[in-house]
Design a protein around this motif. Structure first.
Motif, PDB file in Angstrom:
ATOM      1  N   CYS A 135     -20.238 -18.492  15.257  1.00 61.72           N
ATOM      2  CA  CYS A 135     -20.596 -19.327  16.405  1.00 61.72           C
ATOM      3  C   CYS A 135     -20.369 -20.799  16.090  1.00 61.72           C
ATOM      4  O   CYS A 135     -20.739 -21.286  15.010  1.00 61.72           O
ATOM      5  CB  CYS A 135     -22.066 -19.089  16.776  1.00 61.72           C
ATOM      6  SG  CYS A 135     -22.648 -20.069  18.171  1.00 61.72           S
ATOM      7  N   HIS A 229     -17.144 -13.788  18.425  1.00 60.33           N
ATOM      8  CA  HIS A 229     -17.051 -15.220  18.141  1.00 60.33           C
ATOM      9  C   HIS A 229     -17.443 -15.978  19.392  1.00 60.33           C
ATOM     10  O   HIS A 229     -17.024 -15.637  20.507  1.00 60.33           O
ATOM     11  CB  HIS A 229     -15.638 -15.636  17.723  1.00 60.33           C
ATOM     12  CG  HIS A 229     -15.507 -17.108  17.516  1.00 60.33           C
ATOM     13  ND1 HIS A 229     -16.212 -17.787  16.554  1.00 60.33           N
ATOM     14  CD2 HIS A 229     -14.765 -18.056  18.190  1.00 60.33           C
ATOM     15  CE1 HIS A 229     -15.918 -19.080  16.607  1.00 60.33           C
ATOM     16  NE2 HIS A 229     -15.029 -19.274  17.595  1.00 60.33           N
ATOM     17  N   ILE A 230     -18.259 -17.035  19.208  1.00 64.73           N
ATOM     18  CA  ILE A 230     -18.760 -17.842  20.327  1.00 64.73           C
ATOM     19  C   ILE A 230     -18.224 -19.255  20.158  1.00 64.73           C
ATOM     20  O   ILE A 230     -18.422 -19.880  19.109  1.00 64.73           O
ATOM     21  CB  ILE A 230     -20.299 -17.841  20.344  1.00 64.73           C
ATOM     22  CG1 ILE A 230     -20.816 -16.391  20.400  1.00 64.73           C
ATOM     23  CG2 ILE A 230     -20.830 -18.639  21.526  1.00 64.73           C
ATOM     24  CD1 ILE A 230     -22.300 -16.262  20.130  1.00 64.73           C
ATOM     25  N   ASP A 231     -17.553 -19.762  21.204  1.00 62.40           N
ATOM     26  CA  ASP A 231     -16.910 -21.066  21.085  1.00 62.40           C
ATOM     27  C   ASP A 231     -16.848 -21.747  22.446  1.00 62.40           C
ATOM     28  O   ASP A 231     -16.979 -21.082  23.495  1.00 62.40           O
ATOM     29  CB  ASP A 231     -15.498 -20.922  20.508  1.00 62.40           C
ATOM     30  CG  ASP A 231     -15.063 -22.125  19.685  1.00 62.40           C
ATOM     31  OD1 ASP A 231     -14.992 -23.233  20.245  1.00 62.40           O
ATOM     32  OD2 ASP A 231     -14.817 -21.953  18.473  1.00 62.40           O
ATOM     33  N   LEU A 268     -25.427 -20.066  25.935  1.00 61.13           N
ATOM     34  CA  LEU A 268     -25.683 -18.857  25.155  1.00 61.13           C
ATOM     35  C   LEU A 268     -26.910 -18.121  25.683  1.00 61.13           C
ATOM     36  O   LEU A 268     -26.903 -16.889  25.820  1.00 61.13           O
ATOM     37  CB  LEU A 268     -25.874 -19.229  23.684  1.00 61.13           C
ATOM     38  CG  LEU A 268     -26.048 -18.063  22.694  1.00 61.13           C
ATOM     39  CD1 LEU A 268     -24.809 -17.181  22.670  1.00 61.13           C
ATOM     40  CD2 LEU A 268     -26.358 -18.601  21.301  1.00 61.13           C
TER      41      LEU A 268
END
Length: 278
Positions: A135, A229-231, A268
């Motif tokens: 993240c 994956h956090i973007d 999020l």
């Protein structure tokens, strides 16, 4: 002296006498009918004996019929009516008006416990049982959105702390960001620590990674091979779409879907159903 007038018979006695007279008249008519029928027979019968036997038979039949009529209603079982049992909560509230507040408090406590359980299950469901998550920090975990901002000040978004800790309970979480100097790294680590993210041990400082370029973050992700994956960068999300199983693109505006394995959300915590609203 004139004699006192005889008292009038009671209403009940009169009614009872009337019934007895009707019964006696019925028996007499039955006996007379049998006697007339006996006169037509080709042989002689003793009419006195015949009357006695007929009278006895008529009385017996009458008593039997009356007994059956009286017994019939008593022998029929009465079907009890089915009534829906009142719920314990309704009964309690009616019988104890002051107990309503206590009941509501217990219900609220049970609701909160159920909600907490549901939220934990929601995290696992949303991550599709993924075991490793990478993240980005800027714009996701931190209020700041550029490396220049964190040179002066770093603040963790309070609404995301619970979400991130919930993810860390089930997943191996790596946080990463591009910074311009070493002082920025120290400020970021200090802010994360003050927010309590390292207190439980689910997140550790060694898994907070820093790089000096955007390509460095892409390289981190590909080397770690996460399930998620956090973007916030659409360019990086697009580059990683072929290599990462799932991605969450954080964007205040709803962007066009880059790929079938890329999801989007304004934040999020909103992606996980508004965990910060409890």
């Amino acid at each position: 002296m004139a004699s006192a007038p005889a008292p009038a018979p009671a209403a009940g006695a009169g009614a009872g006498g009337g019934k007895d007279d009707e019964l006696a008249d019925l028996v007499r008519r039955l006996v007379d009918a049998v006697a007339r029928y006996a006169d037509r027979l080709p042989f002689d019968l003793d009419r006195q004996k015949l009357r006695s036997l007929t009278t006895l038979a008529a009385i017996s039949v009458t008593l039997l019929f009356a007994w059956k009529m009286l017994r019939a209603p008593q022998e029929q079982p009465r079907r009890p009516r089915r009534r829906a049992a009142p719920s314990s909560s309704n009964t309690s509230s009616r019988s104890r008006p002051g107990a309503l507040t206590t009941t509501d408090a217990c219900s609220s406590a049970d609701s909160r416990a159920h909600e907490a359980l549901t939220l934990e299950q929601l995290v696992r469901h949303k991550l599709s049982e993924g075991r490793r998550v990478t993240c980005r920090l800027l714009g996701v975990i931190l209020e700041e959105t550029t490396p220049e901002e964190i040179q002066n000040h770093v603040s963790v978004r309070t609404s995301v702390v619970e979400v991130l800790l919930g993810i860390a309970k089930f997943c191996d979480v790596y946080l990463m960001e591009r910074v311009l100097d070493d002082e920025s790294e120290e400020k970021v680590l200090s802010a994360l620590s003050e927010a309590g993210l390292f207190a439980s041990g689910a997140l550790i400082k060694e898994k907070v990674l820093f790089c000096s370029t955007e390509n460095g973050r892409t390289s981190f992700v590909r080397q770690l091979e996460p399930d998620w994956h956090i973007d916030t960068s659409p360019e990086i999300v697009h580059q990683l779409a072929r290599f990462i199983k799932y991605q969450l693109h954080i964007s205040p505006q709803r962007p066009e879907r880059i790929a079938s394995n890329v999801f989007s959300s304004p934040s999020l915590e909103q992606y996980f159903g508004g965990l910060d609203q409890r």
